[in-house]
Design an enzyme around this catalytic site. Structure first.
Site, PDB file in Angstrom:
ATOM      1  N   PHE A  25       0.837  -1.197   0.000  1.00 20.18           N
ATOM      2  CA  PHE A  25       0.000   0.000   0.000  1.00 20.18           C
ATOM      3  C   PHE A  25       0.874   1.250   0.000  1.00 20.18           C
ATOM      4  CE2 PHE A  25      -2.662   3.040   2.538  1.00 20.18           C
ATOM      5  CZ  PHE A  25      -3.747   3.119   1.673  1.00 20.18           C
ATOM      6  N   SER A  93       3.311  -6.810   2.744  1.00 20.98           N
ATOM      7  CA  SER A  93       2.342  -5.915   3.380  1.00 20.98           C
ATOM      8  C   SER A  93       0.939  -6.097   2.782  1.00 20.98           C
ATOM      9  CB  SER A  93       2.841  -4.470   3.255  1.00 20.98           C
ATOM     10  OG  SER A  93       2.113  -3.601   4.094  1.00 20.98           O
ATOM     11  N   ASP A 194       8.377  -4.043  13.532  1.00 21.72           N
ATOM     12  CA  ASP A 194       7.689  -3.526  12.344  1.00 21.72           C
ATOM     13  C   ASP A 194       6.840  -2.352  12.803  1.00 21.72           C
ATOM     14  OD1 ASP A 194       5.836  -3.043  10.252  1.00 21.72           O
ATOM     15  OD2 ASP A 194       5.936  -5.125   9.587  1.00 21.72           O
ATOM     16  N   HIS A 224       9.655  -2.993   8.490  1.00 25.40           N
ATOM     17  CA  HIS A 224       8.533  -3.427   7.666  1.00 25.40           C
ATOM     18  C   HIS A 224       8.923  -3.825   6.242  1.00 25.40           C
ATOM     19  CE1 HIS A 224       4.462  -3.898   6.332  1.00 25.40           C
ATOM     20  NE2 HIS A 224       4.609  -2.979   5.398  1.00 25.40           N
TER      21      HIS A 224
END
Length: 260
Positions: A25, A93, A194, A224
């Site tokens: 994203f 993700s 993260d 992340h």
């Protein structure tokens, strides 16, 4: 709008085993490019599509929803299936959530999944306010570039369009309901440190899928965007070993790896 340098989609022809890689994203194929190139060097056919609204400017993303993002990876999967007899899907993700939905909906057409810090929920009190706040405030602080490795940079937006965040929240909730339909072999790699997606998301996914061939790997040295971080090589090696185990016909195979 022109695509940001490095954010272009990536495709490379290889053998009869293909891998679709789904970025996250507000991110871009740049976060998946080294992984894709590594797989391509070992004989795999790889595809990294650029999701609609990504890789240009956040204002473009504001006009898109999860329907657009999922439609693009669905299209890319079908295209890869026409070219390859065996196809895997990898995701980072939100790309992990896209991969899970592809697996739930396409069944045996997806041979296996590799997920890196997959998202499952938009967290915090603000998430519940998104349906209203998105009409009042256009953006919030970006989530890109959560990387521990000095000098590493992710090509992504520095703002999150709240219309898109609202759509992402709805998408996560839908995918969560589909997780029991995921039966494919699965490798899930996640970072204890993260700052975007908490470990609870990985735990939730592992507890909900119906897969029986499951491997969980902790990425202790990364944040992340682990595909660009200290643990990147481990991700690459783990994923290639996974593909070679499930698809012995992998072009190049272990001989290509040991032969340099």
């Amino acid at each position: 709008m022109p695509v940001l340098p490095g954010a272009e989609p990536y495709r490379r022809e290889g053998g009869d085993v293909g891998v679709l890689l789904c970025h996250g994203f507000t991110g871009s194929p740049q976060s998946m490019r080294p992984w894709a190139e590594y797989l391509a060097e070992h004989g795999l056919t790889v595809s990294v599509p650029l999701l609609p609204g990504h890789g240009t400017r956040w204002q473009d993303m504001r006009l898109t929803t999860w329907h657009d993002w999922y439609a693009e990876v669905d299209r890319a999967l079908r295209e890869l299936r026409e070219r390859c007899g065996t196809v895997f899907v990898f995701g980072l993700s939100m790309g992990g959530a896209l991969a899970l939905r592809l697996a739930a909906r396409h069944g045996d057409a997806v041979r296996g999944l590799v997920l890196v810090n997959p998202g499952n929920k938009v967290h915090g009190l603000a998430a519940h306010a998104l349906p209203v706040v998105r009409h009042l405030v256009p953006t919030t602080k970006g989530v890109a570039n959560d990387i521990a490795k000095e000098g590493a940079t992710e090509v992504g937006y520095d703002r999150v369009p709240l219309h898109a965040a609202h759509s992402l929240r709805r998408f996560f909730r839908m995918v969560d309901g589909e997780l029991p339909q995921v039966t494919q072999p699965l490798v899930l790699l996640h970072s204890p440190q993260d700052h975007v997606v908490p470990p609870a998301d990985s735990a939730r996914i592992l507890s909900r899928v119906s897969s029986t061939d499951v491997r969980e790997v902790l990425l202790e040295q990364s944040y992340h965007v682990a595909t660009l971080d200290h643990d990147a090589e481990r991700i690459f090696d783990e994923s290639l070993a996974f593909v070679e185990r499930l698809a012995p016909e992998t072009a190049g195979g272990k001989g290509s790896r040991s032969g340099g």
